[in-house]
Design a protein around this motif. Structure first.
Motif, mmCIF file in Angstrom:
data_model
loop_
_atom_site.group_PDB
_atom_site.id
_atom_site.type_symbol
_atom_site.label_atom_id
_atom_site.label_comp_id
_atom_site.label_asym_id
_atom_site.label_seq_id
_atom_site.Cartn_x
_atom_site.Cartn_y
_atom_site.Cartn_z
ATOM 1 N N ALA A 86 -41.796 -36.587 -14.694
ATOM 2 C CA ALA A 86 -41.170 -37.544 -15.607
ATOM 3 C C ALA A 86 -39.941 -38.211 -14.987
ATOM 4 O O ALA A 86 -39.619 -39.352 -15.317
ATOM 5 C CB ALA A 86 -40.787 -36.847 -16.912
ATOM 6 N N VAL A 87 -39.266 -37.496 -14.081
ATOM 7 C CA VAL A 87 -38.032 -38.013 -13.481
ATOM 8 C C VAL A 87 -38.299 -38.805 -12.199
ATOM 9 O O VAL A 87 -37.590 -39.774 -11.888
ATOM 10 C CB VAL A 87 -37.051 -36.845 -13.203
ATOM 11 N N LEU A 88 -39.312 -38.430 -11.461
ATOM 12 C CA LEU A 88 -39.556 -39.030 -10.150
ATOM 13 C C LEU A 88 -39.695 -40.554 -10.159
ATOM 14 O O LEU A 88 -39.146 -41.209 -9.252
ATOM 15 C CB LEU A 88 -40.794 -38.400 -9.506
ATOM 16 N N PRO A 89 -40.388 -41.171 -11.098
ATOM 17 C CA PRO A 89 -40.498 -42.640 -11.039
ATOM 18 C C PRO A 89 -39.144 -43.354 -11.033
ATOM 19 O O PRO A 89 -38.951 -44.315 -10.276
ATOM 20 C CB PRO A 89 -41.310 -42.975 -12.299
ATOM 21 N N ALA A 90 -38.209 -42.881 -11.850
ATOM 22 C CA ALA A 90 -36.880 -43.509 -11.894
ATOM 23 C C ALA A 90 -36.127 -43.271 -10.590
ATOM 24 O O ALA A 90 -35.417 -44.163 -10.095
ATOM 25 C CB ALA A 90 -36.078 -42.967 -13.073
ATOM 26 N N ALA A 108 -34.923 -46.100 -7.824
ATOM 27 C CA ALA A 108 -33.517 -46.206 -7.414
ATOM 28 C C ALA A 108 -33.345 -46.016 -5.916
ATOM 29 O O ALA A 108 -32.290 -46.343 -5.355
ATOM 30 C CB ALA A 108 -32.687 -45.167 -8.161
ATOM 31 N N GLY A 109 -34.368 -45.456 -5.250
ATOM 32 C CA GLY A 109 -34.255 -45.190 -3.819
ATOM 33 C C GLY A 109 -33.400 -43.988 -3.501
ATOM 34 O O GLY A 109 -32.985 -43.780 -2.354
ATOM 35 N N PHE A 110 -33.140 -43.149 -4.520
ATOM 36 C CA PHE A 110 -32.329 -41.943 -4.318
ATOM 37 C C PHE A 110 -32.632 -40.947 -5.421
ATOM 38 O O PHE A 110 -32.762 -41.312 -6.589
ATOM 39 C CB PHE A 110 -30.831 -42.248 -4.336
ATOM 40 N N GLY A 111 -32.707 -39.684 -5.051
ATOM 41 C CA GLY A 111 -32.862 -38.635 -6.045
ATOM 42 C C GLY A 111 -32.872 -37.271 -5.389
ATOM 43 O O GLY A 111 -33.280 -37.115 -4.240
ATOM 44 N N ARG A 112 -32.396 -36.306 -6.138
ATOM 45 C CA ARG A 112 -32.419 -34.921 -5.683
ATOM 46 C C ARG A 112 -33.053 -34.070 -6.784
ATOM 47 O O ARG A 112 -32.627 -34.144 -7.938
ATOM 48 C CB ARG A 112 -31.002 -34.411 -5.381
ATOM 49 N N ILE A 113 -34.069 -33.294 -6.415
ATOM 50 C CA ILE A 113 -34.710 -32.381 -7.351
ATOM 51 C C ILE A 113 -34.616 -30.978 -6.762
ATOM 52 O O ILE A 113 -35.033 -30.743 -5.628
ATOM 53 C CB ILE A 113 -36.183 -32.766 -7.594
ATOM 54 N N VAL A 114 -34.044 -30.067 -7.545
ATOM 55 C CA VAL A 114 -33.891 -28.674 -7.123
ATOM 56 C C VAL A 114 -34.438 -27.788 -8.228
ATOM 57 O O VAL A 114 -34.069 -27.942 -9.396
ATOM 58 C CB VAL A 114 -32.417 -28.311 -6.858
ATOM 59 N N VAL A 115 -35.312 -26.858 -7.867
ATOM 60 C CA VAL A 115 -35.854 -25.916 -8.844
ATOM 61 C C VAL A 115 -35.502 -24.500 -8.416
ATOM 62 O O VAL A 115 -35.583 -24.161 -7.229
ATOM 63 C CB VAL A 115 -37.382 -26.097 -9.004
ATOM 64 N N VAL A 116 -35.059 -23.697 -9.371
ATOM 65 C CA VAL A 116 -34.723 -22.301 -9.101
ATOM 66 C C VAL A 116 -35.936 -21.447 -9.439
ATOM 67 O O VAL A 116 -36.411 -21.444 -10.575
ATOM 68 C CB VAL A 116 -33.493 -21.857 -9.916
ATOM 69 N N SER A 117 -36.445 -20.728 -8.444
ATOM 70 C CA SER A 117 -37.633 -19.900 -8.628
ATOM 71 C C SER A 117 -37.265 -18.439 -8.387
ATOM 72 O O SER A 117 -36.500 -17.874 -9.152
ATOM 73 C CB SER A 117 -38.757 -20.374 -7.705
ATOM 74 N N ASP A 132 -43.491 -33.928 -0.145
ATOM 75 C CA ASP A 132 -44.283 -34.715 0.793
ATOM 76 C C ASP A 132 -44.633 -36.082 0.222
ATOM 77 O O ASP A 132 -44.614 -37.090 0.932
ATOM 78 C CB ASP A 132 -45.560 -33.953 1.164
ATOM 79 N N GLU A 133 -44.962 -36.110 -1.073
ATOM 80 C CA GLU A 133 -45.281 -37.392 -1.710
ATOM 81 C C GLU A 133 -44.067 -38.315 -1.750
ATOM 82 O O GLU A 133 -44.205 -39.545 -1.688
ATOM 83 C CB GLU A 133 -45.782 -37.148 -3.134
ATOM 84 N N ALA A 134 -42.866 -37.720 -1.825
ATOM 85 C CA ALA A 134 -41.635 -38.517 -1.914
ATOM 86 C C ALA A 134 -41.001 -38.798 -0.559
ATOM 87 O O ALA A 134 -39.984 -39.498 -0.479
ATOM 88 C CB ALA A 134 -40.621 -37.807 -2.807
ATOM 89 N N ALA A 135 -41.581 -38.270 0.509
ATOM 90 C CA ALA A 135 -40.985 -38.437 1.835
ATOM 91 C C ALA A 135 -40.771 -39.912 2.162
ATOM 92 O O ALA A 135 -41.662 -40.733 1.972
ATOM 93 C CB ALA A 135 -41.883 -37.798 2.894
ATOM 94 N N GLY A 136 -39.574 -40.232 2.626
ATOM 95 C CA GLY A 136 -39.260 -41.601 3.011
ATOM 96 C C GLY A 136 -38.763 -42.483 1.882
ATOM 97 O O GLY A 136 -38.452 -43.653 2.111
ATOM 98 N N THR A 137 -38.657 -41.926 0.665
ATOM 99 C CA THR A 137 -38.231 -42.735 -0.489
ATOM 100 C C THR A 137 -36.766 -42.542 -0.841
ATOM 101 O O THR A 137 -36.252 -43.238 -1.720
ATOM 102 C CB THR A 137 -39.070 -42.387 -1.726
#
Length: 228
Positions: free
Chosen positions: A114-118, A122-131, A159-164
Motif C-alpha cells: 500500500a505504501v510502495l506506490p507513493a 516520490a523517488g525515495f522511501g525506506r521500508i523496515v520490518v522487524v522480524s 529487488d522490485e524496488a531496486a534503482g527507484t
C-alpha cells in the motif's frame, strides 16, 4: 550523527507495542513527523487505525496518512502477534502455521504494497520490518516459517524496488529485554533492548542508509551457526 530525518514523515505500524513505541520515540527524537498505527489507534495527525490482517483497513489507513501528510518517507512495521501467543503443542499444525504467517508476513506485505506506490512516485522511501532470529532456527515450524517468510517477502520487494530510491530491509532481534545480557548461549541469539533496536531502525529508515535487500541480526546472530 544527524540522520537527516528532520521533517520526514514516518509511519510506524505497531507503534504502540514494546518495540514499536521505542522506535516511534527514537524517530521523533530525530525530528521526524511520526504517525503511529495500530488496530486501536484513533485517527488523528499522529495516529491512524490500521488492522494489518484487513486489506481494506490497510488501504484506508495509508490513504488517510497520505492525505494528511502528503507522503510517507519511512515505513516501519513491527505489528505481529507475539511469539508467546503461539501454542508450542501446535508448532507443526498447518492451521497455526497459516495463521502465524498471515499475522506477521502477509500483514507486512499488505502494508508495504500500500505504501510502495507513493514512495516510488516520490523517488525515495525506506521500508523496515522487524522480524526475528527464529528465521534461523529449526524446531518450531510455526516460528521458523513466519519469520523466514518476512525475509523472503522483503528481499523480493527490495529487488522490485531496486534503482527507484526505495529500500527494504529486515531487522532480526533475538531475545528482546530491557536488560540485555552480554552472554550468548550456544545455539541461541544475543539479547537486545527496544532502544538498541530503535537505534538501528532509525538509521535504516534514514536517507543515510542505502542498505536494501538485507536481513540484519541485531545483537549476536545465533551462536555456532554459519549461513553462507
Amino acid at each position: 550523527m544527524d540522520l537527516q530525518l528532520q521533517n520526514r514523515v514516518a509511519l510506524v505500524v505497531g507503534g504502540k507495542g514494546y518495540i514499536g513505541a521505542a522506535i516511534a520515540d527514537r524517530l521523533r527524537a530525530e525530528g521526524a513527523t511520526v504517525v503511529v498505527a495500530s488496530r486501536t489507534a484513533g485517527d488523528s495527525a499522529d495516529s491512524v487505525a490500521i488492522d494489518t490482517a484487513d486489506q481494506a483497513s490497510v488501504d484506508a489507513g495509508i490513504a488517510r496518512v497520505l492525505e494528511q501528510h502528503g507522503r510517507i518517507d519511512a515505513l516501519v512495521v513491527t505489528a505481529a502477534p507475539s511469539a508467546g501467543t503461539l501454542d508450542p503443542a501446535k508448532k507443526s499444525d498447518p492451521d497455526q502455521v497459516l495463521t502465524a504467517i498471515d499475522g506477521k508476513a502477509l500483514g507486512f506485505l499488505r502494508v508495504a504494497n500500500a505504501v510502495l506506490p507513493a514512495q516510488r512516485a516520490a523517488g525515495f522511501g525506506r521500508i523496515v520490518v522487524v522480524s526475528g532470529q527464529n528465521a534461523y532456527l529449526s524446531g518450531n515450524i510455526t516460528a521458523s516459517l513466519r519469520n523466514t517468510a518476512v525475509s523472503v517477502i522483503a528481499k523480493n520487494l527490495a529487488d522490485e524496488a531496486a534503482g527507484t530510491g526505495v529500500t527494504v530491509t529486515v531487522v532480526n532481534p533475538g531475545t528482546v529485554t530491557d536488560t540485555p545480557s552480554p552472554e550468548v548461549r550456544p545455539g541461541g541469539p544475543g539479547d537486545s533492548s527496544p532502544q538498541q533496536i530503535a537505534d538501528l531502525v532509525a538509521f535504516l529508515a534514514s536517507p543515510l542508509s542505502v542498505v536494501s535487500g538485507e536481513s540484519i541480526s541485531i545483537a549476536h546472530r545465533v551462536l555456532g551457526q554459519i549461513t553462507i
